[in-house]
Design a protein around this motif. Structure first.
Motif, short mmCIF file in Angstrom:
data_model
loop_
_atom_site.label_atom_id
_atom_site.label_comp_id
_atom_site.label_asym_id
_atom_site.label_seq_id
_atom_site.Cartn_x
_atom_site.Cartn_y
_atom_site.Cartn_z
N TRP A 37 10.83 20.64 40.91
CA TRP A 37 9.72 21.70 40.82
C TRP A 37 8.58 20.82 39.85
CZ3 TRP A 37 9.88 26.71 41.77
CH2 TRP A 37 11.06 27.29 42.13
N GLN A 38 7.38 21.17 40.02
CA GLN A 38 6.09 20.73 39.63
C GLN A 38 5.35 21.79 38.81
OE1 GLN A 38 4.07 18.44 42.31
NE2 GLN A 38 5.26 16.91 42.70
N ILE A 39 5.16 21.72 37.61
CA ILE A 39 4.30 22.48 36.80
C ILE A 39 3.08 21.83 36.33
CG2 ILE A 39 4.10 23.96 34.65
CD1 ILE A 39 7.29 24.44 35.08
N ARG A 40 1.85 22.59 36.55
CA ARG A 40 0.85 22.12 36.18
C ARG A 40 -0.07 23.19 35.12
NH1 ARG A 40 1.60 20.16 41.19
NH2 ARG A 40 0.96 18.02 41.64
N GLU A 41 -0.72 23.08 34.15
CA GLU A 41 -1.33 23.93 33.18
C GLU A 41 -2.89 23.22 32.76
OE1 GLU A 41 -0.64 25.01 28.65
OE2 GLU A 41 0.69 23.64 29.35
N GLN A 42 -3.55 24.50 32.73
CA GLN A 42 -5.09 24.12 32.65
C GLN A 42 -5.36 25.31 31.76
OE1 GLN A 42 -8.04 24.79 35.52
NE2 GLN A 42 -8.98 23.07 35.00
N LYS A 43 -5.90 24.76 30.22
CA LYS A 43 -6.54 25.82 29.71
C LYS A 43 -8.30 26.06 30.15
CE LYS A 43 -3.20 26.30 27.10
NZ LYS A 43 -2.26 27.61 27.20
N ILE A 44 -8.40 27.49 30.14
CA ILE A 44 -9.68 27.64 30.63
C ILE A 44 -10.72 28.42 29.67
CG2 ILE A 44 -9.02 27.78 33.15
CD1 ILE A 44 -8.35 30.67 32.98
N ASP A 45 -12.05 28.44 29.76
CA ASP A 45 -12.99 29.18 29.31
C ASP A 45 -13.11 30.45 29.91
OD1 ASP A 45 -13.30 27.31 27.20
OD2 ASP A 45 -14.78 26.35 28.29
#
Length: 270
Positions: free
Chosen positions: A43-51
């Motif tokens: 499994w791969q997880i990617r995360e990004q905080k966004i405005d």
């Protein structure tokens, strides 16, 4: 971020999403964008905080074969006896959360008030029928604060990004927040000025009503002599105004641990 085979839907808590190898599921919820990819062996997880707007209202979910930019870091997890399903569970903050009324509030002797608080959640990414947790993601950037009499007496807490409201209808209902009713009783012989309050979020379980909104049981705090003498009680279920609810996630900590609860009493008010 989506391809022509993808369509956006509303995301759902505690729902098993079935993926096949090579698929990526994208979520946009609160101040977070998340990608979960299933491959043959991992499994791969990617995360990004966004405005985004100050108070995002919707949870958008889409499944396809598109990955985000290579600039976004990836977490990789070896697969083990899962069936290609992924579920997302909400969790309250791991530290007490400092809340404030919209403006400082004075509670006269013998009076009480109820504050309704909406606090930001964490998202747990779980896979397989056993719901093995791979990662935990805050849905809003957590902000730390200190609550106590001075720099030596107190505890580290999260600061709530929202205000406690006296009217329930004034609290925004969002899929990335949970609503908690806090009853404060002033049994002292003088007025109590409420400027901020430490809510024991690790001790609160989560429930979902028929509208998909998340609630916690209510909290009752009674001050009898001074701030450090406050007693705290957590209800066994949600309030009637929440409507019919089902339990969806347990509290991070049990009341039986006791010590943390006593420490919360000592530093309940700033």
């Amino acid at each position: 971020m989506t391809d022509v085979t993808e369509s956006q839907r509303d995301g759902v808590w505690a729902h098993p999403y079935q993926l096949v190898s090579g698929q990526t599921q994208q979520h946009q919820l609160g101040h977070t964008r998340l990608w979960v990819t299933l491959l043959d062996l991992e499994w791969q997880i990617r995360e990004q905080k966004i405005d985004v707007e100050s108070d995002p209202q919707h949870w958008l979910e889409a499944t396809g074969h598109t990955l985000p930019s290579a600039d976004i870091a990836v977490q990789r997890f070896v697969r083990s006896n899962d069936n290609g399903t992924v579920s997302f569970y909400p969790a309250m903050a791991s530290l007490p959360t400092v809340i404030r009324p919209f403006q400082p509030l004075t509670i006269p002797p013998g009076a009480r008030c109820v504050l309704y608080v909406g606090t930001a959640l964490w998202m747990k990414v779980c896979v397989g029928e056993d719901k093995v947790e791979l990662a935990e993601v805050p849905l809003a950037p957590p902000s730390l604060t200190w609550l106590g009499r001075n720099t030596r007496e107190g505890e580290l807490c999260y600061a709530s990004s929202t205000y406690g409201r006296l009217a329930l209808e004034a609290v925004p209902k969002r899929p990335w927040r949970a609503v908690t009713p806090v009853t404060i009783i002033n049994s002292r012989e003088k007025s109590l000025l409420l400027e901020r309050f430490s809510m024991p979020t690790p001790l609160l379980s989560l429930y979902r009503n028929e509208k998909g909104q998340l609630w916690t049981p209510g909290i009752t705090v009674e001050c009898e002599t001074d701030m450090s003498s406050a007693s705290l009680q957590i209800a066994s279920s949600v309030i009637a105004e929440a409507g019919p609810c089902e339990a969806i996630a347990p509290a991070r900590e049990r009341l039986a641990r006791g010590r943390r609860l006593v420490r919360a009493f000592d530093h309940m008010f700033g």
